[in-house]
Design an enzyme around this catalytic site. Structure first.
Site, short mmCIF file in Angstrom:
data_model
loop_
_atom_site.label_atom_id
_atom_site.label_comp_id
_atom_site.label_asym_id
_atom_site.label_seq_id
_atom_site.Cartn_x
_atom_site.Cartn_y
_atom_site.Cartn_z
N ASN A 176 -24.18 -18.18 -29.94
CA ASN A 176 -25.00 -19.38 -29.80
C ASN A 176 -25.12 -19.72 -28.30
O ASN A 176 -24.14 -20.10 -27.67
CB ASN A 176 -24.32 -20.52 -30.57
CG ASN A 176 -25.08 -21.83 -30.53
OD1 ASN A 176 -26.01 -22.00 -29.74
ND2 ASN A 176 -24.68 -22.77 -31.36
N HIS B 285 -33.18 -21.32 -33.98
CA HIS B 285 -32.00 -21.39 -33.12
C HIS B 285 -30.95 -20.44 -33.67
O HIS B 285 -30.77 -20.32 -34.89
CB HIS B 285 -31.48 -22.84 -33.13
CG HIS B 285 -30.19 -22.99 -32.41
ND1 HIS B 285 -29.99 -22.47 -31.14
CD2 HIS B 285 -29.02 -23.59 -32.77
CE1 HIS B 285 -28.75 -22.75 -30.76
NE2 HIS B 285 -28.14 -23.42 -31.73
N CYS C 217 -28.79 -27.90 -28.14
CA CYS C 217 -29.43 -26.68 -28.65
C CYS C 217 -30.92 -26.85 -28.91
O CYS C 217 -31.66 -25.87 -28.96
CB CYS C 217 -28.74 -26.23 -29.94
SG CYS C 217 -26.99 -25.96 -29.72
O1 UT7 Z 1 -26.02 -25.23 -32.55
C1 UT7 Z 1 -25.32 -25.94 -33.50
C2 UT7 Z 1 -23.91 -25.72 -33.17
N1 UT7 Z 1 -22.96 -25.41 -34.15
C3 UT7 Z 1 -23.11 -24.73 -35.29
O2 UT7 Z 1 -24.14 -24.35 -35.69
C4 UT7 Z 1 -21.87 -24.46 -36.06
C5 UT7 Z 1 -21.99 -24.89 -37.49
N2 UT7 Z 1 -20.80 -24.53 -38.26
C6 UT7 Z 1 -20.49 -23.26 -38.57
O3 UT7 Z 1 -21.19 -22.34 -38.21
C7 UT7 Z 1 -19.28 -23.02 -39.43
O4 UT7 Z 1 -18.82 -24.23 -39.95
C8 UT7 Z 1 -18.11 -22.31 -38.67
C9 UT7 Z 1 -18.53 -20.89 -38.31
C10 UT7 Z 1 -17.75 -23.08 -37.40
C11 UT7 Z 1 -16.89 -22.24 -39.56
O5 UT7 Z 1 -17.20 -21.55 -40.75
P1 UT7 Z 1 -16.67 -22.06 -42.16
O6 UT7 Z 1 -17.08 -21.08 -43.17
O7 UT7 Z 1 -17.14 -23.48 -42.27
O8 UT7 Z 1 -15.14 -21.94 -41.92
P2 UT7 Z 1 -14.10 -22.93 -42.47
O9 UT7 Z 1 -14.15 -24.17 -41.63
O10 UT7 Z 1 -14.22 -23.02 -43.94
O11 UT7 Z 1 -12.80 -22.09 -42.15
C12 UT7 Z 1 -11.79 -22.68 -41.55
C13 UT7 Z 1 -10.60 -21.74 -41.61
C14 UT7 Z 1 -9.39 -22.50 -41.15
O12 UT7 Z 1 -8.26 -21.94 -41.77
P3 UT7 Z 1 -7.61 -22.66 -43.09
O13 UT7 Z 1 -7.29 -24.05 -42.65
O14 UT7 Z 1 -8.68 -22.64 -44.14
O15 UT7 Z 1 -6.42 -21.81 -43.39
C15 UT7 Z 1 -9.36 -22.18 -39.70
O16 UT7 Z 1 -8.08 -22.30 -39.15
O17 UT7 Z 1 -10.80 -20.65 -40.72
C16 UT7 Z 1 -9.83 -20.74 -39.68
N3 UT7 Z 1 -10.48 -20.36 -38.44
C17 UT7 Z 1 -10.44 -19.13 -37.92
N4 UT7 Z 1 -9.83 -18.01 -38.32
C18 UT7 Z 1 -9.99 -16.92 -37.57
C19 UT7 Z 1 -11.27 -21.15 -37.66
N5 UT7 Z 1 -11.72 -20.43 -36.62
C20 UT7 Z 1 -11.23 -19.18 -36.77
C21 UT7 Z 1 -11.34 -18.01 -36.00
N6 UT7 Z 1 -10.72 -16.90 -36.45
N7 UT7 Z 1 -12.09 -17.94 -34.88
#
Ligand code: UT7
Length: 331
Positions: A288, A258, A117
């Protein structure tokens, strides 16, 4: 502190987005997700996805053609083509060579830069080196990504975040114009490579039936860890780039970060001391696009006249590697 004199300026920019748009609602019909989850966590509403047959080189060439048209530069005038990509069309040769062939830049040499990125920022600094040393007159920096080709579409925690697209910039020596790259702060930390990578499919573990079955040739990300590192590193990079340019956040007319996640953008802007009215956001429309995010955002900001002559722009990016960096540019 004496303000630095830019050695290299951006002549023009261009972008290319494939036509097909996939909304969060479209994804929710294919997997267990929802517009509510994706939008509230990331700010993303939709992304562009390139169809089969439209490759990374095609996206990159589309963006480059726009930049060349705007600057009135013919393909034969380009000396160097740098393609920043995490999604090369083949492992060999460089996608930049395919782009060169598509554009007909027969006098250029062409190679890829892999910094995920942060790629566009690394690419600009490579261009700065060739131009400042007098080894080139015109450099084309292209960031092109067909992220859809390396995503695991069975992993809802990553596949909903990315999109396809390309951005490009033509650069030349500033020759005392006062416009261009005022500062650059680039960093990497290979100790954290495992947080965001394609674990197999390269020389360590070539493609095999097992790799394919386990989908380890596709993107794997530890989202929360990446999030934390992104905010910390981008904030630090903004500080360093501003300091090098002899500026403070108050001198900045537009922050072009970004576009990974609107929450990361908001946190970075807050740390950098730039109010959200001065931050360019288009992650809602594109997701992204890895290295293409910054140049596409720059091109749109110029088109919308949010950047004009004399504007001071702070750009900042973060990605796999880990890599990160920030630059202050004067238009
Ligand atoms: O260019 C750099 C590249 N990457 C990034 O910038 C990404 C950086 N990270 C992020 O943006 C965030 O960490 C995410 C958007 C990937 C995730 O957000 P979060 O607020 O950290 O979510 P979380 O990990 O707290 O949520 C996870 C929960 C899980 O469920 P449980 O275990 O808490 O019940 C997942 O199973 O959300 C669930 N989950 C989803 N639910 C619906 C994960 N993906 C999805 C989805 N739809 N697409």
């Amino acid at each position: 502190m004496r303000k630095p004199e830019p050695l290299v300026e951006i002549l023009s920019t261009g972008r290319y987005l494939p036509d097909q748009i996939v909304t969060n609602d479209d994804l929710s019909k294919r997997m267990d997700t929802s517009d509510e989850w994706i939008h509230s966590r990331t700010g993303i509403r939709q992304r562009h996805i390139a169809p089969d047959g439209v490759n990374t080189a095609d996206l990159g060439a589309g963006a480059a053609r726009r930049a060349m048209e705007k600057a009135g530069i013919d393909p034969g005038e380009v000396d160097v083509i740098v393609v920043c990509t995490s999604t090369p069309d083949r492992w060999m040769p460089a996608t930049a060579c395919d782009v060169q062939a598509l554009l007909g830049c027969s006098n250029a040499f062409a190679f890829d830069v892999m910094a995920a990125c942060s790629g566009f920022m690394y690419g600009l600094s490579v261009a700065e080196g060739y131009l400042a040393s007098g080894r080139a007159e015109i450099v084309l920096v292209i960031a092109a990504e067909k992220m859809s080709s390396i995503l695991n579409w069975n992993d809802r925690s990553t596949c909903v975040l990315f999109g396809d697209g390309a951005g490009a910039a033509l650069l030349r020596r500033a020759n005392g114009s006062g416009r261009g790259i005022l500062s650059a702060h680039l960093r990497s930390d290979g100790n954290l490579a495992h947080l965001l990578c394609r674990p197999a499919g390269g020389a360590i573990e070539p493609i095999s039936k097992r790799v394919l079955e386990e989908a380890r040739h596709l993107v794997h990300m530890e989202g929360r860890e990446v999030f934390k590192n992104a905010v910390r590193s981008m904030a630090e990079a903004c500080d360093q780039a501003l300091q090098q340019a002899g500026m403070t956040a108050d001198d900045i007319d537009l922050l072009v970060p970004h576009q990974a996640n609107v929450r990361i953008i908001e946190a970075t802007a807050k740390y950098a001391g730039v109010p959200m009215e001065k931050v360019f956001v288009n992650v809602d429309r594109y997701g992204n696009m890895s290295s293409a995010s910054v140049p596409v955002a720059l091109d749109e900001a110029l088109e919308q006249k949010r950047i004009g002559p004399g504007s001071h722009v702070l750009t900042v990016a973060f990605g796999a590697g880990l890599t990160w960096g920030a630059m202050v540019l004067r238009w």
